[in-house]
Write a protein that holds these residues in place. Structure first.
Motif, short mmCIF file in Angstrom:
data_model
loop_
_atom_site.label_atom_id
_atom_site.label_comp_id
_atom_site.label_asym_id
_atom_site.label_seq_id
_atom_site.Cartn_x
_atom_site.Cartn_y
_atom_site.Cartn_z
N MET A 22 -3.52 -18.40 27.91
CA MET A 22 -4.22 -19.67 27.88
C MET A 22 -5.43 -19.55 26.96
SD MET A 22 -3.88 -20.85 31.85
CE MET A 22 -3.87 -22.58 31.40
N VAL A 23 -5.82 -20.66 26.35
CA VAL A 23 -6.91 -20.68 25.39
C VAL A 23 -7.85 -21.82 25.73
CG1 VAL A 23 -5.69 -22.18 23.77
CG2 VAL A 23 -7.42 -20.60 22.90
N ASN A 24 -9.15 -21.64 25.36
CA ASN A 24 -10.17 -22.65 25.62
C ASN A 24 -10.82 -23.07 24.31
OD1 ASN A 24 -12.29 -24.22 26.88
ND2 ASN A 24 -11.89 -23.04 28.73
N LEU A 25 -11.95 -23.76 24.41
CA LEU A 25 -12.61 -24.29 23.22
C LEU A 25 -13.09 -23.21 22.28
CD1 LEU A 25 -14.74 -27.09 24.95
CD2 LEU A 25 -12.50 -27.31 23.88
N CYS A 26 -13.43 -22.04 22.79
CA CYS A 26 -13.95 -20.98 21.95
C CYS A 26 -12.86 -20.31 21.13
CB CYS A 26 -14.68 -19.94 22.78
SG CYS A 26 -13.62 -19.08 23.97
N GLY A 27 -11.57 -20.49 21.51
CA GLY A 27 -10.47 -19.91 20.76
C GLY A 27 -10.03 -18.54 21.24
N HIS A 28 -10.67 -17.98 22.27
CA HIS A 28 -10.26 -16.68 22.79
C HIS A 28 -9.27 -16.89 23.94
CE1 HIS A 28 -14.34 -15.68 21.03
NE2 HIS A 28 -13.50 -14.88 20.37
N THR A 29 -8.30 -15.99 24.03
CA THR A 29 -7.22 -16.14 25.00
C THR A 29 -7.46 -15.31 26.25
OG1 THR A 29 -5.97 -14.39 23.92
CG2 THR A 29 -5.51 -16.64 23.23
N ASP A 65 -1.34 -17.29 16.83
CA ASP A 65 -2.73 -17.00 16.43
C ASP A 65 -3.67 -17.89 17.24
OD1 ASP A 65 -5.08 -16.33 15.24
OD2 ASP A 65 -4.47 -16.85 13.19
N PRO A 66 -4.57 -17.33 18.04
CA PRO A 66 -5.49 -18.18 18.82
C PRO A 66 -6.43 -18.99 17.96
CG PRO A 66 -6.11 -15.87 18.99
CD PRO A 66 -4.78 -15.90 18.32
N MET A 67 -6.71 -18.53 16.72
CA MET A 67 -7.58 -19.30 15.85
C MET A 67 -6.94 -20.63 15.45
SD MET A 67 -10.39 -17.76 15.70
CE MET A 67 -11.11 -18.81 14.45
N VAL A 68 -5.64 -20.61 15.33
CA VAL A 68 -4.95 -21.86 15.04
C VAL A 68 -5.10 -22.83 16.21
CG1 VAL A 68 -2.69 -22.88 14.52
CG2 VAL A 68 -3.31 -20.68 13.54
N GLU A 69 -4.99 -22.30 17.42
CA GLU A 69 -5.20 -23.12 18.61
C GLU A 69 -6.60 -23.73 18.60
OE1 GLU A 69 -3.29 -23.94 21.12
OE2 GLU A 69 -1.54 -22.66 20.91
N LYS A 70 -7.57 -22.93 18.24
CA LYS A 70 -8.95 -23.41 18.22
C LYS A 70 -9.13 -24.50 17.17
CE LYS A 70 -13.71 -21.76 17.56
NZ LYS A 70 -14.56 -20.58 17.28
N GLU A 71 -8.58 -24.29 16.00
CA GLU A 71 -8.72 -25.30 14.94
C GLU A 71 -8.02 -26.60 15.30
OE1 GLU A 71 -7.59 -25.93 10.22
OE2 GLU A 71 -7.54 -23.92 11.10
N VAL A 72 -6.85 -26.51 15.91
CA VAL A 72 -6.12 -27.72 16.32
C VAL A 72 -6.93 -28.51 17.33
CG1 VAL A 72 -4.08 -28.54 17.56
CG2 VAL A 72 -3.84 -26.80 15.79
N ASP A 73 -7.54 -27.81 18.29
CA ASP A 73 -8.34 -28.48 19.31
C ASP A 73 -9.57 -29.13 18.69
OD1 ASP A 73 -8.88 -28.88 22.28
OD2 ASP A 73 -10.73 -27.90 21.62
N ILE A 74 -10.26 -28.42 17.79
CA ILE A 74 -11.44 -28.97 17.13
C ILE A 74 -11.07 -30.18 16.27
CG2 ILE A 74 -13.22 -28.48 15.39
CD1 ILE A 74 -13.28 -25.60 16.45
N ARG A 75 -9.95 -30.07 15.58
CA ARG A 75 -9.52 -31.20 14.73
C ARG A 75 -9.25 -32.45 15.57
NH1 ARG A 75 -7.75 -31.47 9.60
NH2 ARG A 75 -7.87 -29.20 9.43
N LYS A 76 -8.64 -32.29 16.72
CA LYS A 76 -8.39 -33.44 17.59
C LYS A 76 -9.70 -34.09 18.03
CE LYS A 76 -3.92 -32.02 19.51
NZ LYS A 76 -3.20 -31.61 20.74
N ARG A 77 -10.67 -33.26 18.43
CA ARG A 77 -11.95 -33.80 18.91
C ARG A 77 -12.72 -34.49 17.80
NH1 ARG A 77 -15.60 -30.49 20.17
NH2 ARG A 77 -14.67 -28.49 19.54
N VAL A 78 -12.71 -33.93 16.61
CA VAL A 78 -13.46 -34.51 15.50
C VAL A 78 -12.84 -35.82 15.05
CG1 VAL A 78 -14.14 -34.17 13.09
CG2 VAL A 78 -14.41 -32.31 14.73
N LEU A 79 -11.50 -35.85 14.96
CA LEU A 79 -10.83 -37.06 14.46
C LEU A 79 -10.87 -38.22 15.45
CD1 LEU A 79 -7.70 -35.52 12.69
CD2 LEU A 79 -9.81 -36.38 11.66
N ARG A 80 -11.23 -37.97 16.71
CA ARG A 80 -11.41 -39.08 17.63
C ARG A 80 -12.57 -39.96 17.20
NH1 ARG A 80 -11.10 -35.13 21.98
NH2 ARG A 80 -8.97 -34.98 22.75
#
Length: 322
Positions: A22-29, A65-80
């Motif tokens: 599982m991953v959170n906002l920081c990108g670490h699993t 790659d957990p960094m991809v997870e982090k970027e996807v989550d950040i992109r969703k929040r920013v584009l809102r």
């Protein structure tokens, strides 16, 4: 994927195939067990970067790659919030600069570059464009509703199509069963050659024009309850003439009957002498089975008269003389 491991308990996919990272906002699993243990109270800090995290923000890791997870989550929040469209800008260059600014914000947050300044810029943008953000969000919600309706309509069409195909398969199967039953009935009750009947059946099912041209003309047609018509092949019901090497041809020899009594009447005399007046006529079912009243009457008279003068003593005397 088997090399992935939880950074805290070091459990790998190889050792535990059911491991769920599982991953959170920081990108670490973290694995699901460690998340339940560390965030039992609902919040805690990341073991890697000590960032304050909440249990509800953890989600199953989709990318390796957990960094991809982090970027996807950040992109969703920013584009809102950064939801402006091309029509909101007077020129294409300004719209491209706006998109470039969004990418810079996402890159800084994903790589922990000037995080504080980047968050301040986001908050300032939200204050300055509050009404436009809400307006675009409502547009997006309407489009999402329309999209969901289209998806639901497409699902209903697909479901109806599946039901239609299933019904068509059932009809095809029923037709096959009816065709087999009709063929069996034709083979059972027809006097025609079995090979000819099967060939005709195949031509009816396939609907081949060439086979219809080659097939012999049908003299008599029988229609069963299934609606399939088959010819009785009355013209082709004769067996082939045997060859000479197969044996001599069959020749009929009339049966010789010893009569010990008056000569019985023939078929013509049955009608002229009134023998049939007291005999019940055959019905249609009996006639279909081959029964005829005149034949039955003739046989009865023959059996009654053939031994009328029979004397067993004469036969005994003849045997003694021999």
């Amino acid at each position: 994927m088997e090399d992935q491991a939880c950074p805290r308990c070091k459990t790998t996919k190889y050792r535990n195939p059911s491991l769920k990272l599982m991953v959170n906002l920081c990108g670490h699993t973290l694995c699901e067990s460690c998340v339940d243990l560390l965030f039992l109270k609902g919040s805690g800090s990341c073991p890697e970067c000590n960032a304050a995290l909440r249990r509800t923000n953890f989600r199953v890791q989709l990318f390796e790659d957990p960094m991809v997870e982090k970027e996807v989550d950040i992109r969703k929040r920013v584009l809102r919030d950064f939801n402006k469209k091309e029509e909101d800008f007077p020129t294409l260059r300004e719209y491209n600069n706006y998109l470039e600014e969004i990418e810079n914000i996402i890159y800084n947050l994903a790589n922990n570059i000037d995080v504080i300044e980047t968050n301040k810029k986001i908050e300032q943008y939200k204050r300055e464009n509050k009404e436009l953000i809400l307006k675009n969000k409502s547009k997006l919600s309407k489009k999402e509703v329309e999209l969901e309706e289209l998806i639901e309509l497409e699902k209903q069409k697909e479901k109806a199509k599946v039901l239609e195909l299933a019904q068509l398969d059932k009809e095809i199967e029923k037709n096959k069963i009816r065709e087999k039953e009709a063929l069996i009935q034709e083979l059972m009750f027809s006097e025609g050659n079995a090979k000819s009947i099967v060939k005709t059946f195949a031509s009816v099912i396939q609907g081949s024009k060439e086979e219809k041209q080659v097939a012999p003309p049908v003299q008599k047609v029988t229609q069963f309850s299934s609606g399939i018509k088959f010819g009785n092949q009355g013209g082709n019901s004769f067996l082939p003439v045997p060859k000479v090497e197969e044996g001599p041809l069959y020749s009929y020899t009339e049966i010789r009957q010893d009569i010990e009594g008056p000569a019985p009447p023939d078929m013509r005399e049955l009608q002229t002498r009134g023998y049939l007046k007291n005999v019940r006529s055959e019905n249609s079912a009996e006639r279909a089975g081959g029964f005829r009243a005149n034949i039955a009457c003739l046989r009865a008279l023959q059996e009654a008269m053939v031994g009328l003068y029979h004397n067993p003593l004469d036969r005994q005397n003849e045997s003694m003389m021999i």
